[in-house]
Design a protein around this motif. Structure first.
Motif, PDB file in Angstrom:
ATOM      1  N   ALA A  19       0.816  -1.210   0.000  1.00  0.00           N
ATOM      2  CA  ALA A  19       0.000   0.000   0.000  1.00  0.00           C
ATOM      3  C   ALA A  19       0.851   1.261   0.000  1.00  0.00           C
ATOM      4  N   LEU A  20       1.979   1.230   0.700  1.00  0.00           N
ATOM      5  CA  LEU A  20       2.790   2.422   0.942  1.00  0.00           C
ATOM      6  C   LEU A  20       4.158   2.308   0.280  1.00  0.00           C
ATOM      7  N   ALA A  21       4.770   3.458   0.047  1.00  0.00           N
ATOM      8  CA  ALA A  21       6.091   3.487  -0.576  1.00  0.00           C
ATOM      9  C   ALA A  21       7.134   2.767   0.274  1.00  0.00           C
ATOM     10  N   VAL A  22       7.049   2.894   1.599  1.00  0.00           N
ATOM     11  CA  VAL A  22       8.030   2.243   2.471  1.00  0.00           C
ATOM     12  C   VAL A  22       7.904   0.722   2.375  1.00  0.00           C
ATOM     13  N   GLU A  23       6.707   0.223   2.187  1.00  0.00           N
ATOM     14  CA  GLU A  23       6.496  -1.219   2.024  1.00  0.00           C
ATOM     15  C   GLU A  23       7.031  -1.689   0.676  1.00  0.00           C
ATOM     16  N   TYR A  24       6.747  -0.907  -0.350  1.00  0.00           N
ATOM     17  CA  TYR A  24       7.197  -1.244  -1.703  1.00  0.00           C
ATOM     18  C   TYR A  24       8.722  -1.304  -1.766  1.00  0.00           C
ATOM     19  N   ALA A  25       9.374  -0.312  -1.150  1.00  0.00           N
ATOM     20  CA  ALA A  25      10.841  -0.266  -1.181  1.00  0.00           C
ATOM     21  C   ALA A  25      11.445  -1.474  -0.482  1.00  0.00           C
ATOM     22  N   ALA A  26      10.805  -1.929   0.595  1.00  0.00           N
ATOM     23  CA  ALA A  26      11.344  -3.070   1.341  1.00  0.00           C
ATOM     24  C   ALA A  26      11.304  -4.343   0.510  1.00  0.00           C
ATOM     25  N   VAL A  27      10.232  -4.565  -0.228  1.00  0.00           N
ATOM     26  CA  VAL A  27      10.143  -5.755  -1.080  1.00  0.00           C
ATOM     27  C   VAL A  27      11.038  -5.590  -2.307  1.00  0.00           C
ATOM     28  N   ARG A  28      11.049  -4.417  -2.873  1.00  0.00           N
ATOM     29  CA  ARG A  28      11.830  -4.138  -4.088  1.00  0.00           C
ATOM     30  C   ARG A  28      13.314  -4.427  -3.888  1.00  0.00           C
ATOM     31  N   LEU A  50      13.067 -13.278  -8.749  1.00  0.00           N
ATOM     32  CA  LEU A  50      13.570 -13.416  -7.387  1.00  0.00           C
ATOM     33  C   LEU A  50      14.785 -14.324  -7.448  1.00  0.00           C
ATOM     34  N   PRO A  51      15.953 -13.848  -7.059  1.00  0.00           N
ATOM     35  CA  PRO A  51      17.185 -14.640  -7.212  1.00  0.00           C
ATOM     36  C   PRO A  51      17.080 -16.021  -6.565  1.00  0.00           C
ATOM     37  N   ASP A  52      17.656 -17.001  -7.250  1.00  0.00           N
ATOM     38  CA  ASP A  52      17.733 -18.388  -6.772  1.00  0.00           C
ATOM     39  C   ASP A  52      16.371 -19.054  -6.654  1.00  0.00           C
ATOM     40  N   THR A  53      15.391 -18.550  -7.380  1.00  0.00           N
ATOM     41  CA  THR A  53      14.077 -19.192  -7.436  1.00  0.00           C
ATOM     42  C   THR A  53      13.592 -19.175  -8.876  1.00  0.00           C
ATOM     43  N   ASP A  54      12.486 -19.872  -9.132  1.00  0.00           N
ATOM     44  CA  ASP A  54      11.846 -19.826 -10.449  1.00  0.00           C
ATOM     45  C   ASP A  54      10.818 -18.712 -10.556  1.00  0.00           C
ATOM     46  N   TRP A  55      10.596 -17.976  -9.470  1.00  0.00           N
ATOM     47  CA  TRP A  55       9.522 -16.985  -9.445  1.00  0.00           C
ATOM     48  C   TRP A  55       9.877 -15.709 -10.201  1.00  0.00           C
ATOM     49  N   HIS A  56       8.947 -15.251 -11.023  1.00  0.00           N
ATOM     50  CA  HIS A  56       8.927 -13.870 -11.472  1.00  0.00           C
ATOM     51  C   HIS A  56       8.005 -13.105 -10.513  1.00  0.00           C
ATOM     52  N   VAL A  57       8.559 -12.087  -9.878  1.00  0.00           N
ATOM     53  CA  VAL A  57       7.820 -11.318  -8.883  1.00  0.00           C
ATOM     54  C   VAL A  57       7.325 -10.022  -9.514  1.00  0.00           C
ATOM     55  N   VAL A  58       6.023  -9.794  -9.401  1.00  0.00           N
ATOM     56  CA  VAL A  58       5.429  -8.539  -9.854  1.00  0.00           C
ATOM     57  C   VAL A  58       5.141  -7.686  -8.625  1.00  0.00           C
ATOM     58  N   LEU A  59       5.705  -6.495  -8.585  1.00  0.00           N
ATOM     59  CA  LEU A  59       5.542  -5.589  -7.454  1.00  0.00           C
ATOM     60  C   LEU A  59       4.554  -4.498  -7.808  1.00  0.00           C
ATOM     61  N   ALA A  60       3.631  -4.219  -6.875  1.00  0.00           N
ATOM     62  CA  ALA A  60       2.645  -3.168  -7.111  1.00  0.00           C
ATOM     63  C   ALA A  60       2.408  -2.380  -5.834  1.00  0.00           C
ATOM     64  N   GLU A  61       2.418  -1.068  -5.949  1.00  0.00           N
ATOM     65  CA  GLU A  61       2.069  -0.168  -4.848  1.00  0.00           C
ATOM     66  C   GLU A  61       0.678   0.390  -5.136  1.00  0.00           C
ATOM     67  N   LEU A  62      -0.299  -0.002  -4.333  1.00  0.00           N
ATOM     68  CA  LEU A  62      -1.698   0.290  -4.656  1.00  0.00           C
ATOM     69  C   LEU A  62      -2.237   1.552  -4.015  1.00  0.00           C
ATOM     70  N   GLY A  63      -1.668   1.989  -2.902  1.00  0.00           N
ATOM     71  CA  GLY A  63      -2.299   3.020  -2.104  1.00  0.00           C
ATOM     72  C   GLY A  63      -3.135   2.380  -1.005  1.00  0.00           C
ATOM     73  N   GLU A  64      -3.708   3.219  -0.153  1.00  0.00           N
ATOM     74  CA  GLU A  64      -4.373   2.728   1.041  1.00  0.00           C
ATOM     75  C   GLU A  64      -5.842   2.387   0.804  1.00  0.00           C
ATOM     76  N   GLY A  65      -6.350   1.460   1.618  1.00  0.00           N
ATOM     77  CA  GLY A  65      -7.782   1.175   1.656  1.00  0.00           C
ATOM     78  C   GLY A  65      -8.184  -0.116   0.990  1.00  0.00           C
ATOM     79  N   ASN A  66      -9.194  -0.760   1.577  1.00  0.00           N
ATOM     80  CA  ASN A  66      -9.668  -2.040   1.057  1.00  0.00           C
ATOM     81  C   ASN A  66     -10.361  -1.913  -0.293  1.00  0.00           C
ATOM     82  N   GLY A  67     -11.052  -0.810  -0.526  1.00  0.00           N
ATOM     83  CA  GLY A  67     -11.715  -0.630  -1.816  1.00  0.00           C
ATOM     84  C   GLY A  67     -10.719  -0.560  -2.955  1.00  0.00           C
TER      85      GLY A  67
END
Length: 291
Positions: A19-28, A50-67
């Motif tokens: 949801a937040l930039a700080v969260e996105y940066a941590a995963v990125r 993702l290094p040493d795995t078969d996964w392609h990771v898609v990162l998305a920063e959505l903003g706040e809120g369940n809607g």
């Protein structure tokens, strides 16, 4: 470089939402090489291996809120066809024994605002969204091997509210009706609802604790608790993905998660198509040439 238009779905993909930039940066920080993808409607994500795995990771920063989470998760899942989806970020603790820097892996996520207002008062209509047992199991296994991380496997409460007052009506509502919830956040229900309606996704919510959902939230945030909590949650999420293999990898592995058997998934006069388009054995007969 940004890529537009149709996207290849041949590689195993996991979507990691924040949801937040700080969260996105941590995963990125765990995905060193990335490309930007642009949905025809303008939503932008980054994709990398993702290094040493078969996964392609898609990162998305959505903003706040369940809607917002529900709408954009539905769009991204329909677009990129992932095998798994994780929502990774920060949350407030609802339990005295779960401190700042701990990680809560949601065993389910409550939507806390459902109910009916009557002359006798507010009558709660609880709603809980399930998570993937396979991902929870991978998280439990990963947590046992991680040092410096205290992981808790508990329900999470989700609502469109920032809780910074332990004596508020919302806090009393949670203690009265969702007293097993260990953390509170704002997007998990939306993401899990979209994953549930898709019907084919493994989904999980991983939250690092950045405050205690009380008046000390501002001081904790100013001291860097959000960055610490986001980094802890991201490290757990990555550890989960290193444990949980994509379907194609699992079906080709001798220690496949698809079943307790080892060795090839065929033998005798039976060919096992589990992991294919349909499930169950197909019985046939081999000719002398095939023998």
């Amino acid at each position: 470089m940004a890529y537009r238009g149709r996207v290849s779905h041949t590689s195993p993909t996991v979507v990691v939402l924040t949801a937040l930039a700080v969260e996105y940066a941590a995963v990125r920080a765990h995905v060193p090489e990335r490309e930007e993808l642009v949905h025809p409607d303008g939503t932008r994500v980054e994709r990398g291996r993702l290094p040493d795995t078969d996964w392609h990771v898609v990162l998305a920063e959505l903003g706040e809120g369940n809607g917002t989470a529900a709408t954009l998760t539905t769009q991204i899942v329909s677009w990129l066809k992932p095998e798994a989806l994780l929502f990774v970020g920060i949350a407030g603790s609802l339990k005295d024994d779960i401190g700042i820097g701990d990680v809560v892996v949601g065993t389910k996520v409550y939507g806390i605002h459902g109910g009916k207002r009557t002359p006798e008062g507010f009558q709660v209509r609880p709603e809980a969204w399930p998570v993937s047992n396979a991902l929870v199991s991978a998280a439990r296994s990963a947590a046992r091997d991680m040092s410096g991380v205290r992981a808790h496997f508990k329900p999470i409460a989700s609502g469109d509210v920032v809780l910074a007052d332990a004596g508020s009506d919302v806090a009393r509502h949670l203690r009265r009706n969702y007293n097993d919830a260990a953390a509170i956040e704002m997007e998990g229900v939306g993401a899990l609802q979209a994953a549930h309606l898709n019907g084919q996704l493994h989904a999980l919510v991983v939250r690092g604790i950045s405050d205690r959902a009380d008046p000390g939230k501002h001081e904790a945030d100013a001291a860097g608790s959000q960055e610490r909590a986001a980094a802890q949650a991201a490290s757990v999420a990555v550890a989960v993905l290193r444990k949980h293999r994509p379907r194609a990898s699992s079906s080709n592995s001798a220690d496949s998660e698809e079943g307790p058997h080892r060795g090839p998934a065929y033998g005798g006069d039976h060919i096992d198509f589990r992991g294919g388009v349909f499930h169950g054995p197909v019985t046939g007969k081999r000719t002398e040439q095939q023998r």
